[in-house]
Structure formats: C-alpha cells, structure tokens
Scaffold this motif. Structure first.
Motif, mmCIF file in Angstrom:
data_model
loop_
_atom_site.group_PDB
_atom_site.id
_atom_site.type_symbol
_atom_site.label_atom_id
_atom_site.label_comp_id
_atom_site.label_asym_id
_atom_site.label_seq_id
_atom_site.Cartn_x
_atom_site.Cartn_y
_atom_site.Cartn_z
ATOM 1 N N UNK A 39 18.989 5.260 -7.281
ATOM 2 C CA UNK A 39 18.133 5.869 -6.256
ATOM 3 C C UNK A 39 17.169 4.799 -5.752
ATOM 4 N N UNK A 40 17.163 4.608 -4.460
ATOM 5 C CA UNK A 40 16.365 3.550 -3.832
ATOM 6 C C UNK A 40 15.334 4.173 -2.893
ATOM 7 N N UNK A 41 14.071 3.813 -3.072
ATOM 8 C CA UNK A 41 13.003 4.316 -2.203
ATOM 9 C C UNK A 41 12.136 3.161 -1.731
ATOM 10 N N UNK A 42 11.578 3.325 -0.543
ATOM 11 C CA UNK A 42 10.662 2.315 -0.021
ATOM 12 C C UNK A 42 9.356 2.370 -0.819
ATOM 13 N N UNK A 43 8.886 1.219 -1.280
ATOM 14 C CA UNK A 43 7.677 1.176 -2.104
ATOM 15 C C UNK A 43 6.481 1.788 -1.375
ATOM 16 N N UNK A 44 6.392 1.533 -0.087
ATOM 17 C CA UNK A 44 5.266 2.068 0.687
ATOM 18 C C UNK A 44 5.469 3.530 1.090
ATOM 19 N N UNK B 70 0.852 -1.194 0.000
ATOM 20 C CA UNK B 70 0.000 0.000 0.000
ATOM 21 C C UNK B 70 0.886 1.242 0.000
ATOM 22 N N UNK B 71 0.648 2.119 -0.967
ATOM 23 C CA UNK B 71 1.470 3.319 -1.116
ATOM 24 C C UNK B 71 1.210 4.325 0.008
ATOM 25 N N UNK B 72 2.010 5.366 -0.002
ATOM 26 C CA UNK B 72 1.918 6.426 1.006
ATOM 27 C C UNK B 72 0.532 7.060 1.054
ATOM 28 N N UNK B 73 -0.140 7.114 -0.119
ATOM 29 C CA UNK B 73 -1.487 7.699 -0.170
ATOM 30 C C UNK B 73 -2.572 6.627 -0.213
ATOM 31 N N UNK B 74 -2.289 5.485 0.411
ATOM 32 C CA UNK B 74 -3.288 4.436 0.681
ATOM 33 C C UNK B 74 -3.860 3.762 -0.557
ATOM 34 N N UNK B 75 -3.049 3.540 -1.562
ATOM 35 C CA UNK B 75 -3.501 2.803 -2.742
ATOM 36 C C UNK B 75 -2.784 1.457 -2.803
ATOM 37 N N UNK C 233 3.923 8.469 -8.204
ATOM 38 C CA UNK C 233 5.351 8.200 -8.351
ATOM 39 C C UNK C 233 5.587 6.728 -8.651
ATOM 40 N N UNK C 234 4.869 5.861 -7.974
ATOM 41 C CA UNK C 234 5.012 4.420 -8.212
ATOM 42 C C UNK C 234 4.776 4.092 -9.687
ATOM 43 N N UNK C 235 3.720 4.632 -10.241
ATOM 44 C CA UNK C 235 3.369 4.340 -11.634
ATOM 45 C C UNK C 235 4.312 4.996 -12.637
ATOM 46 N N UNK C 236 5.176 5.893 -12.172
ATOM 47 C CA UNK C 236 6.104 6.564 -13.090
ATOM 48 C C UNK C 236 7.331 5.713 -13.404
ATOM 49 N N UNK C 237 7.482 4.564 -12.734
ATOM 50 C CA UNK C 237 8.613 3.672 -12.979
ATOM 51 C C UNK C 237 8.277 2.697 -14.112
#
Length: 389
Positions: free
Chosen positions: A122-127, A99-104, A133-137
């Motif tokens: 660049x490494x980021x936590x998926x959640x 679940x992303x930061x904005x609850x999706x 941003x997630x969909x931009x990868x």
C-alpha cells in the motif's frame, strides 16, 4: 541526458591551486554571515573559516539494496541517527522535512510511504496522510506497540522491507529540535515532489508550518534552509530574514522542465536574483566543471556538495583545495577523521570586520602525510574517470 567527462587538461592541477587554499576558502566563506534584503546581518552561529562537514540524513542514508553494511546500520532521518552523528566533530546534520495533511512538519525523505497489508503493498503520499497515521509506520515509541511494516522502493522499482541494524521510530521536526544535542546545526531540506507544480499559496502554507516550529524551538541553534524546488527556496527567503537559504542542484545530470534546475550557472542566477546565500551541488557537477567554483565565489555565494563521491576522503580533499566550503556525507566517522587529518582550523575566532583581512599565519593547512604532491596530482587527473562512473 548524460554529460561527457571533462578533459584532463581542464582539471586544475596542484600548480593551479592557490598557495593557501584554506585561507582563500576562509576569506570567501558565506556560511558564517549573510545579509538580508534590508542590509541587516543574517543570524550567525557558524564556524568562520572552517571546512564544514554535514551528516547526510544524520549518520548517512539507508541503501537497503547495498552490500555495504554501513548503509543500513542506523535508520536514516531519525533521532538515533542524528544523535549518533553528533558524537563526531561535524557542524550540521542534514535532513528532509515534509508537511503532513494536518500541517505538521515531519522528517522523511521519500515522497511516498509504503507498507504491506494482507500481502499487498500500500503506497500513500507522505503529505497526504495525517500525523497520527505517519507515526503509525515502523517502530513505535510506546513499549510493546507494533507499527505498520515499512517498505521502500528504489529508483528502479525494486521493493525492500525497511529493516536496519539499529532501527528507530519516525519523528517530527519539533522532536528533532527537542531531542538532538545542542548546538548541532541543522541543514533543513525542504522536500517537494518533482512531479507536482505548486501554487504560491500552497508553498506558503507548507513553509509557514515549518517556520512556526523553527521560530519556536530553534533559539540560537545554527540553521540552513535548502531545497531543490526553486520557488520554495525563493519563498522561504522572502518569508524570513534570519537563516541562510541554499539552492540544491544536481548541476545538469538530470534535465527538468524548469530550466532553473538544469545547470550550475542557472543555480547561480537564481541565487543572485533571489538573494539566496549559497548552492548545494551534486559533487560530480563540480568535478565536471571546476571553473564553476570560481563563478560561484565571484557571485559571493557559498558552495557545499553532496553525493556518494563525498564518501571518498581523497575526493573531499580535492574539493577543499578547489575552494568548496563543505560536504554532506554518509560515512560521518570516516570523513571527519580524514578531514581532521588535513585541515587545522584557525587558532582564534575572526570578527566580521576583518573577515577579509586575516593574515596567512592565522590559518594553517597541512597535507595528509599519506598523500604526496605526486599522488595528489595523479588523483586530480582521475577526476574524469570518477565522474564517468
């Protein structure tokens, strides 16, 4: 912590296998029917008495470091992967939800998502990122739009650009319900970070975001929830009485601070205390400890396995004989073909009332022609060598 292989004498041979193993599997199966805390029936929708094959992350996980082209043919955890797997006679696809930061709720296996910017990774936590941003990868749905390059890090720290022969865009749980062929079943793995201690309110927030999508879009689609995180498995069980919940375990091949994760017996205890319906175990744990299958059955729990050995048809067949009710596999085409060779499903559906009373004639089992009794006996004796590697 490495576990020693079982001795050959501890491995069941064909003489010890029940005369009609499939009938025993059929009679003990919990995949079809469960009971909630109030004694009401949990949602049905599963094939009674059928050996279940599930597609791992759809058509199989991606192993970018592998020389096997099948492991990097189709992007894992994608709509393309799911619908490709659905073309074969499987019962479920298995996929990972975070679940992303904005609850999706989104479909992604790795705890961290990696890209490259100005020559640096660049490494980021998926959640920890938003849905946008997630969909931009990776590949993008919009024609001509270019996404951020996607990378993956292996357990030993090696980096690979995430390129496969048939790529696809990242997706949400809602999209999976809308775009994956019905009535394909979903084994929804609730993915959490092994290194994080989650508070109850955080677990509840995450699980409620997932349940909101499931409740809105599932309709009559068969659903199973599963998780390696013990409290997540218990919480999703408390939050809903509609779908079965399975506890995922590697059966002790890795040792965790939480002792509930460290053995099949601990998994059985957790399921019984929490009212869960079954266990999903790493296949090597079952082959090391065949007696655990009996204890799981006696606890009225269903048993499914995962792991790379499930890509070997002979190992899948051994598990069928042992009483395992289903397997999660990467090589969907190869394993479904093998399973169809040696298992014939019942000629008719069986109701709940006579689930334990069916006559042997309603279930037929045939051995694959290329496996003689002698060959199978020899194969069973190879179990210690298989699980040692």
């Amino acid at each position: 912590m490495a576990l020693k292989a079982v001795h050959v004498s501890d491995v069941p041979n064909l003489d010890q296998v029940q005369e009609n193993a499939a009938l025993a599997l059929f009679r003990s199966s919990c995949l079809s029917v469960g009971v909630n805390g109030e004694g009401e029936e949990i949602k049905k929708g599963y094939n009674l008495g059928k050996f279940v094959v599930m597609g791992h992350r759809g058509s199989g996980m991606n192993m970018l470091q592998s020389s096997d082209g099948r492991m990097k043919s189709i992007k894992e955890n994608s709509i393309l992967s799911f619908n490709t797997a659905a073309q074969f006679p499987i019962d479920f696809i298995e996929f990972d939800v975070q679940v992303t930061k904005d609850d999706c709720p989104v479909i992604f296996h790795d705890i961290f998502i990696l890209t490259e910017d100005k020559g640096a990774i660049v490494e980021k936590r998926t959640t920890g990122i938003t849905l946008d941003e997630f969909l931009s990868y990776g590949p993008q749905k919009e024609p001509g739009k270019v996404g951020k390059p996607l990378f993956r890090k292996t357990k030993d720290g090696k980096l690979f650009e995430w390129k496969v022969q048939n790529d696809d865009y990242l997706c949400t749980l809602e999209e999976v319900f809308q775009k994956v062929e019905y009535p394909m079943g979903f084994n929804i793995e609730l993915k959490f970070d092994d290194q994080v201690v989650y508070k109850e309110e955080e677990l509840t927030r995450i699980l409620q975001a997932i349940l909101k999508v499931v409740n809105e879009y599932a309709k009559d689609r068969p659903i199973i929830f599963s998780s390696f995180q013990p409290d997540a498995a218990l919480s999703i069980r408390k939050l809903q009485n509609t779908y079965p919940v399975f506890f995922l375990t590697n059966g002790g091949s890795e040792i965790y601070t939480d002792s509930r994760r460290n053995s099949l017996d601990e998994a059985i205890k957790l399921c019984c205390l929490g009212g869960l319906q079954g266990i999903v175990s790493e296949v090597k744990a079952i082959l090391r400890n065949p007696g655990a299958v009996t204890r799981i059955k006696e606890s009225k729990l269903a048993l499914i396995t995962y792991g790379q050995l499930n890509n070997v048809p002979e190992v899948v067949y051994m598990q069928h004989l042992m009483g395992v009710e289903g397997v999660i596999v990467d090589l969907v085409k190869e394993i479904t073909e093998a399973v169809s060779d040696y298992i014939t499903t019942p000629a008719k559906d069986v109701g709940e009332n006579n689930l334990f009373e069916e006559e042997e004639k309603d279930m037929q089992v045939k051995t694959r022609p290329q496996f003689s009794q002698l060959e199978l006996s020899f194969l069973l004796k190879l179990i210690p060598e298989l699980i040692r590697n």
